[in-house]
Write an enzyme that holds these catalytic residues in place. Structure first.
Site, PDB file in Angstrom:
ATOM      1  N   TYR A 165       3.170  63.092  32.380  1.00 28.29           N
ATOM      2  CA  TYR A 165       2.515  62.372  31.283  1.00 28.29           C
ATOM      3  C   TYR A 165       1.009  62.222  31.464  1.00 28.29           C
ATOM      4  O   TYR A 165       0.323  61.775  30.552  1.00 28.29           O
ATOM      5  CB  TYR A 165       3.139  60.969  31.136  1.00 28.29           C
ATOM      6  CG  TYR A 165       4.408  60.964  30.326  1.00 28.29           C
ATOM      7  CD1 TYR A 165       5.535  61.645  30.772  1.00 28.29           C
ATOM      8  CD2 TYR A 165       4.492  60.307  29.112  1.00 28.29           C
ATOM      9  CE1 TYR A 165       6.708  61.659  30.036  1.00 28.29           C
ATOM     10  CE2 TYR A 165       5.657  60.320  28.367  1.00 28.29           C
ATOM     11  CZ  TYR A 165       6.757  60.991  28.835  1.00 28.29           C
ATOM     12  OH  TYR A 165       7.912  61.011  28.091  1.00 28.29           O
ATOM     13  N   LYS A 193      15.085  65.824  40.674  1.00 29.11           N
ATOM     14  CA  LYS A 193      15.534  67.221  40.626  1.00 29.11           C
ATOM     15  C   LYS A 193      14.946  67.881  41.865  1.00 29.11           C
ATOM     16  O   LYS A 193      14.164  68.830  41.782  1.00 29.11           O
ATOM     17  CB  LYS A 193      15.025  67.859  39.312  1.00 29.11           C
ATOM     18  CG  LYS A 193      15.441  69.289  39.072  1.00 29.11           C
ATOM     19  CD  LYS A 193      16.869  69.451  38.594  1.00 29.11           C
ATOM     20  CE  LYS A 193      17.217  70.926  38.509  1.00 29.11           C
ATOM     21  NZ  LYS A 193      18.632  71.165  38.179  1.00 29.11           N
ATOM     22  N   ASP A 211      20.298  66.566  36.079  1.00 33.69           N
ATOM     23  CA  ASP A 211      21.319  67.207  35.230  1.00 33.69           C
ATOM     24  C   ASP A 211      22.683  66.572  35.460  1.00 33.69           C
ATOM     25  O   ASP A 211      23.420  66.263  34.520  1.00 33.69           O
ATOM     26  CB  ASP A 211      21.341  68.741  35.416  1.00 33.69           C
ATOM     27  CG  ASP A 211      21.225  69.190  36.865  1.00 33.69           C
ATOM     28  OD1 ASP A 211      21.012  68.344  37.754  1.00 33.69           O
ATOM     29  OD2 ASP A 211      21.341  70.413  37.115  1.00 33.69           O
ATOM     30  N   ASP A 225      12.332  58.944  30.382  1.00 28.94           N
ATOM     31  CA  ASP A 225      12.252  58.985  28.916  1.00 28.94           C
ATOM     32  C   ASP A 225      13.547  59.559  28.348  1.00 28.94           C
ATOM     33  O   ASP A 225      14.164  58.980  27.449  1.00 28.94           O
ATOM     34  CB  ASP A 225      11.057  59.857  28.503  1.00 28.94           C
ATOM     35  CG  ASP A 225      10.970  60.020  26.998  1.00 28.94           C
ATOM     36  OD1 ASP A 225      11.116  59.014  26.292  1.00 28.94           O
ATOM     37  OD2 ASP A 225      10.779  61.174  26.538  1.00 28.94           O
ATOM     38  N   ASP A 261      17.052  57.510  26.226  1.00 28.01           N
ATOM     39  CA  ASP A 261      17.595  57.775  24.886  1.00 28.01           C
ATOM     40  C   ASP A 261      19.099  58.030  24.998  1.00 28.01           C
ATOM     41  O   ASP A 261      19.891  57.574  24.167  1.00 28.01           O
ATOM     42  CB  ASP A 261      16.905  58.978  24.224  1.00 28.01           C
ATOM     43  CG  ASP A 261      15.748  58.558  23.299  1.00 28.01           C
ATOM     44  OD1 ASP A 261      15.191  57.456  23.495  1.00 28.01           O
ATOM     45  OD2 ASP A 261      15.397  59.335  22.380  1.00 28.01           O
TER      46      ASP A 261
HETATM   47  C1  LIG Z   1       6.173  58.488  22.162  1.00 33.76           C
HETATM   48  C2  LIG Z   1       6.293  58.836  23.607  1.00 33.76           C
HETATM   49  C3  LIG Z   1       4.937  58.908  24.240  1.00 33.76           C
HETATM   50  C4  LIG Z   1       7.184  57.831  24.366  1.00 33.76           C
HETATM   51  C5  LIG Z   1       7.415  58.328  25.792  1.00 33.76           C
HETATM   52  O1  LIG Z   1       7.692  59.497  26.001  1.00 33.76           O
HETATM   53  O2  LIG Z   1       7.307  57.496  26.702  1.00 33.76           O
HETATM   54  C6  LIG Z   1       8.540  57.528  23.775  1.00 33.76           C
HETATM   55  O3  LIG Z   1       9.360  58.646  23.719  1.00 33.76           O
HETATM   56  C7  LIG Z   1       9.203  56.414  24.543  1.00 33.76           C
HETATM   57  O4  LIG Z   1      10.314  56.618  25.030  1.00 33.76           O
HETATM   58  O5  LIG Z   1       8.608  55.334  24.630  1.00 33.76           O
HETATM   59 MG   LIG Z   2      11.328  58.244  24.455  1.00 32.22          MG
END
Ligand SMILES: CC(C)[C@H](C(=O)O)[C@@H](O)C(=O)O
Ligand SMILES: [Mg+2]
Ligand SMILES: NC(=O)c1ccc[n+]([C@@H]2O[C@H](COP(=O)([O-])OP(=O)(O)OC[C@H]3O[C@@H](n4cnc5c(N)ncnc54)[C@H](O)[C@@H]3O)[C@@H](O)[C@H]2O)c1
Length: 350
Positions: A138, A189, A222, A246, A250
């Site tokens: 990042y 990894k 993975d 990240d 999700d």
């Molecule tokens: C929008 C992006 C920069 C951000 C990240 O990757 O951290 C988002 O996906 C999150 O999870 O907060």
């Molecule tokens: Mg995200």
């Protein structure tokens, strides 16, 4: 419980559903502050796509300096299809995280009673991802040569410092120690990313000697995605780098009730700058402006904010209100964003 009574809050609603869900989080904060005898003095910052279109600005340094003076930051989401991808994400969101040294990106995942999950057998989902927030791929260390030609080369270098890895690993161990199961899983990894991966592994092994009561596990990223779906109960505290964190969070949201419930805190544990609280989700342009967004993630992020400020009872009241609201959802019926916010605010006010 904090002795401080009056708090200042910088609010960045941002783009898409960001302002919609932030309004509900503020509604809930107002409800609990009245009950718990505290105040949140808010300053709203009109940062995001509209501002960029009007002025070309993402986050001017003078505004960053103003934001820095607050006790905490509440953010909705940033990113808009009319703005080149990355401009707001890097120029606004990551600028805040990096400048305010949010090296712990805290993303708890738990399954609420009666919440839906795609897992065949959800079992106990109750873990927290400690995602490194200031390093990894990042940092913007990279570039592209011969762009648009068949000979193009693009690099995005992942930067991992001993200093940066150690401080987040140490924080993750401390969090594991404060939880009943006392388990920490490093996800990386290191079979391929041998430079960064071995730094992370060596750091975890070294810090582990100071926390003999913590059970330490390692998974390649993975394989971690397999176990998040097939055996989420094996996780307690996960520590991982910025990008893996990240992606995993999700997935964690998807298995534990959906992205509309996933909260996060960008924490500066040293308190040298305000921490920032935001949903894990983005600006969801596909449902923006329609009152379709679930504001629960933003509301739970406000609970994390209260907790960080020492307002533990207010945080618990919000959590309890959300839990009760989620239980009621199984009764069916579709509610708007603000109807959900109203219902949770009413419960949180007790
Ligand atoms: C929008 C992006 C920069 C951000 C990240 O990757 O951290 C988002 O996906 C999150 O999870 O907060
Ligand atoms: Mg995200
Ligand atoms: N922290 C942030 O500000 C942040 C986080 C992720 C993505 N983004 C940005 O947001 C924009 C859209 O990204 P994306 O589509 O990849 O991810 P997203 O999280 O915005 O949306 C993914 C899917 O989840 C749904 N969703 C998200 N939040 C929801 C909610 N509260 N209630 C109901 N459904 C919800 C959306 O409708 C969409 O179908 C991009 O510009 C991206 O860079 C910002």
């Amino acid at each position: 419980m904090s002795t401080q009574k009056n708090f200042t809050l910088a609010v960045v609603g941002g783009d898409g559903i960001g302002p919609e869900v932030t309004a509900e989080a503020l509604k809930v904060l107002d409800a609990v502050s009245a009950v718990h005898g505290v105040t949140f003095e808010r300053t709203e910052y009109d940062l995001g796509a509209k501002r960029w279109h009007e002025t070309g600005e993402t986050l001017p340094d003078a505004e960053l300096a103003e934001i820095r003076k607050h006790d905490a930051i509440l953010l909705g989401a940033v990113g808009d299809p009319t703005v080149p991808s990355g401009v707001l994400e890097r120029g606004l969101l990551l600028k805040l995280r990096f400048a305010l040294d949010h090296y712990v990106n805290l993303r708890p995942s738990k399954i609420y009673p009666s919440v839906g999950s795609p897992l065949a057998s959800p079992g106990e989902v109750d873990f927290v991802v400690v995602r490194e927030g200031t390093e990894g791929p990042y940092v913007g260390n990279g570039g592209a040569l011969r762009v648009g030609t068949p000979a193009e080369i693009a690099t995005e270098v992942s930067v991992n410092t001993a200093y940066g890895v150690e401080r987040v690993v140490r924080d993750a161990f401390a969090r594991a120690q404060a939880r009943p199961r006392k388990k920490l899983t490093l996800v990386h990894k290191n079979n391929v990313l041998v430079h960064a991966g071995h730094l992370w592994k060596r750091t975890v092994d070294a810090v582990a000697t100071e926390f003999p009561d913590i059970a330490v596990d390692y998974l390649h990223v993975d394989a971690a995605t397999i176990f998040l779906v097939t055996d989420p109960a094996r996780f307690d505290v996960i520590v991982t780098d910025n990008l893996f964190g990240d992606i995993l969070t999700d997935l964690a949201a998807a298995i534990s009730g959906g992205i509309g419930l996933a909260a996060s805190g960008n924490i500066n544990p040293d308190r040298t700058a305000p921490s920032m609280f935001e949903p894990v989700h983005g600006s969801a342009p596909d449902i923006a402006g329609q009152q379709k967004a679930d504001p629960t993630a933003a509301i739970l992020s406000a609970a994390l904010l209260c907790d960080h400020l020492g307002l533990t009872e207010a945080a618990a009241a919000i959590e309890a209100a959300v839990t009760a609201d989620i239980e009621e959802r199984t009764a069916g019926g579709t509610r708007t964003t603000s109807e959900i916010g109203d219902a949770i605010a009413k419960r949180a006010a007790g």
